[in-house]
Write a protein that holds these residues in place. Structure first.
Motif, short mmCIF file in Angstrom:
data_model
loop_
_atom_site.label_atom_id
_atom_site.label_comp_id
_atom_site.label_asym_id
_atom_site.label_seq_id
_atom_site.Cartn_x
_atom_site.Cartn_y
_atom_site.Cartn_z
N UNK A 1 32.37 22.19 43.73
CA UNK A 1 33.73 22.67 43.91
C UNK A 1 34.40 22.74 42.55
N UNK A 2 34.90 23.92 42.21
CA UNK A 2 35.40 24.16 40.86
C UNK A 2 36.88 24.47 40.90
N UNK A 3 37.68 23.63 40.24
CA UNK A 3 39.13 23.81 40.18
C UNK A 3 39.60 23.40 38.79
N UNK A 4 39.08 24.11 37.78
CA UNK A 4 39.33 23.73 36.39
C UNK A 4 40.35 24.63 35.69
N UNK A 5 40.63 25.80 36.28
CA UNK A 5 41.60 26.69 35.67
C UNK A 5 41.10 27.44 34.47
N UNK A 6 39.82 27.74 34.43
CA UNK A 6 39.23 28.51 33.34
C UNK A 6 38.31 29.57 33.92
N UNK A 7 38.61 30.81 33.66
CA UNK A 7 37.84 31.91 34.22
C UNK A 7 36.37 31.81 33.83
N UNK B 1 28.94 26.65 46.74
CA UNK B 1 29.90 26.67 45.64
C UNK B 1 31.26 27.12 46.16
N UNK B 2 32.26 26.28 45.97
CA UNK B 2 33.63 26.57 46.38
C UNK B 2 34.45 26.80 45.11
N UNK B 3 34.96 28.00 44.97
CA UNK B 3 35.72 28.39 43.77
C UNK B 3 37.21 28.34 44.09
N UNK B 4 37.89 27.32 43.58
CA UNK B 4 39.32 27.15 43.84
C UNK B 4 40.16 27.88 42.78
N UNK B 5 39.54 28.24 41.66
CA UNK B 5 40.28 28.82 40.56
C UNK B 5 40.80 30.22 40.85
N UNK B 6 41.99 30.50 40.33
CA UNK B 6 42.56 31.85 40.37
C UNK B 6 43.09 32.14 38.98
N UNK B 7 42.46 33.06 38.28
CA UNK B 7 42.84 33.39 36.91
C UNK B 7 43.15 34.88 36.83
N UNK B 8 44.21 35.20 36.14
CA UNK B 8 44.59 36.59 35.94
C UNK B 8 43.98 37.08 34.63
N UNK B 9 43.13 38.08 34.72
CA UNK B 9 42.42 38.61 33.55
C UNK B 9 42.99 39.98 33.19
N UNK B 10 43.45 40.16 31.95
CA UNK B 10 44.02 41.45 31.56
C UNK B 10 43.00 42.57 31.73
N UNK B 11 43.47 43.73 32.19
CA UNK B 11 42.59 44.88 32.33
C UNK B 11 42.32 45.53 30.99
N UNK C 1 37.01 30.59 38.75
CA UNK C 1 36.42 29.74 37.72
C UNK C 1 34.90 29.88 37.70
N UNK C 2 34.36 30.55 38.70
CA UNK C 2 32.92 30.71 38.84
C UNK C 2 32.55 32.16 38.53
N UNK C 3 31.55 32.35 37.68
CA UNK C 3 31.11 33.70 37.33
C UNK C 3 30.54 34.39 38.57
N UNK C 4 30.85 35.68 38.77
CA UNK C 4 30.34 36.38 39.96
C UNK C 4 28.82 36.34 40.10
#
Length: 302
Positions: A208-214, A228-238, A249-252
């Motif tokens: 379970x990943x909740x680290x706040x890093x994309x 794998x449980x991905x708790x992270x939500x990161x906004x990535x600029x387009x 926080x988890x790579x696709x």
């Protein structure tokens, strides 16, 4: 395994959230009162305003009573505490939620501690934390409890499993460790400063990943077949003028290694709001005299 074919089972949040909301509605229907939640928002932060609006809308959809108290940005600590005290004393209010973050001049911890633990539907009061770590019934933080409900919905085993949590915040990582321990998992808590983090995460049956890093967790850091449980939500600029996107926080590409994986968005997010609704109904059940519950059990599940 970058670019590998996705094989992981998708643990989508909406079906699990719908199940949790249905159970909350069923419990609410047994009560002689309409569960009511009061939201407190301080200032004009657009994100906070949107979050509160969404939570209030979900409460209305479920047939709950919701009240929004929007305070100006220059509200004093004393005035904030006074409002919380008024809501604590109001028998028609069963849950109180203070939307974070607060303006910089306000002390969030002091304000949260003012909330009656019986009405602490965010599960952040020190009393709520103490009950959790003692394994006693109480209101649980919404995201960690939502994760547990998601695992239950998809029949992911927890007892006897080695769970590794990446993240140690008071909102997610720490209370989730307590919930998993109470469910008979063996728990390791790691974080971004953990040496050789991959060596730790590769031991997990349940990660379970909740680290706040994309994209902190890459495929080589995951044991094949792990949940794998991905708790992270990161906004990535387009790029090239494209709109920003949300990622976890988890790579696709972990989908090519894991046995099951939550998507971002659409994974844990819906569970957080659904658990807030359940907490509100459970708080109302606890505050309703036993002889008026029409046989309903107000016990808050562990």
């Amino acid at each position: 395994m970058t670019g590998g074919r996705a094989t992981a089972r998708t643990l989508a949040g909406p079906p699990a959230a719908a199940d949790l909301l249905a159970r909350a509605a069923a419990l609410a229907a047994t009560l002689p009162v309409t569960p009511a939640i009061a939201f407190i928002r301080v200032g004009d932060d657009p994100a906070s305003e949107s979050y509160v609006r969404g939570k209030a809308k979900k409460a209305a959809e479920l047939g709950l009573d919701s009240r929004v108290h929007a305070l100006p940005a220059d509200t004093t600590q004393a005035d904030l505490h006074a409002l919380i005290g008024t809501l604590n004393a109001d028998p028609g209010v069963h849950g109180v939620l203070l939307q974070l973050p607060l303006p910089g001049h306000l002390n969030a911890d002091a304000a949260l501690t003012c909330i009656d633990p019986r009405k602490d539907v965010d599960g952040l009061h020190p009393v709520s934390a103490g009950l959790l770590w003692q394994g006693q019934p109480g209101l649980r933080p919404c995201t960690p409890a939502g994760v547990m409900a998601l695992l239950d919905h998809y029949r992911i085993p927890v007892a006897g499993q080695h769970a590794v949590i990446v993240g140690r915040s008071a909102l997610v990582g720490r209370p989730l460790a307590g919930l998993l321990l109470n469910a008979d998992a063996t728990v390791t808590v790691a974080h971004r400063a953990t040496p050789d983090l991959g060596a730790v995460t590769r031991r997990a049956d349940l990660l379970i990943v909740a680290a706040g890093q994309a994209h902190l967790i890459t495929p080589d850091m995951v044991r094949p077949g792990a949940t794998v449980i991905d708790v992270g939500i990161n906004r990535v600029p387009g790029q090239d003028g494209a709109r920003a996107s949300l990622t976890g926080d988890v790579h696709p590409d972990v989908a090519g290694v894991a046995g099951a994986l939550t998507p971002v968005p659409g994974g844990v997010g819906p569970m957080t709001v659904a658990q807030l609704m359940m907490n509100t109904v459970q708080a109302a059940a606890q505050q309703t005299p036993a002889d008026r519950r029409n046989g309903a059990s107000g016990d808050v599940p562990r």
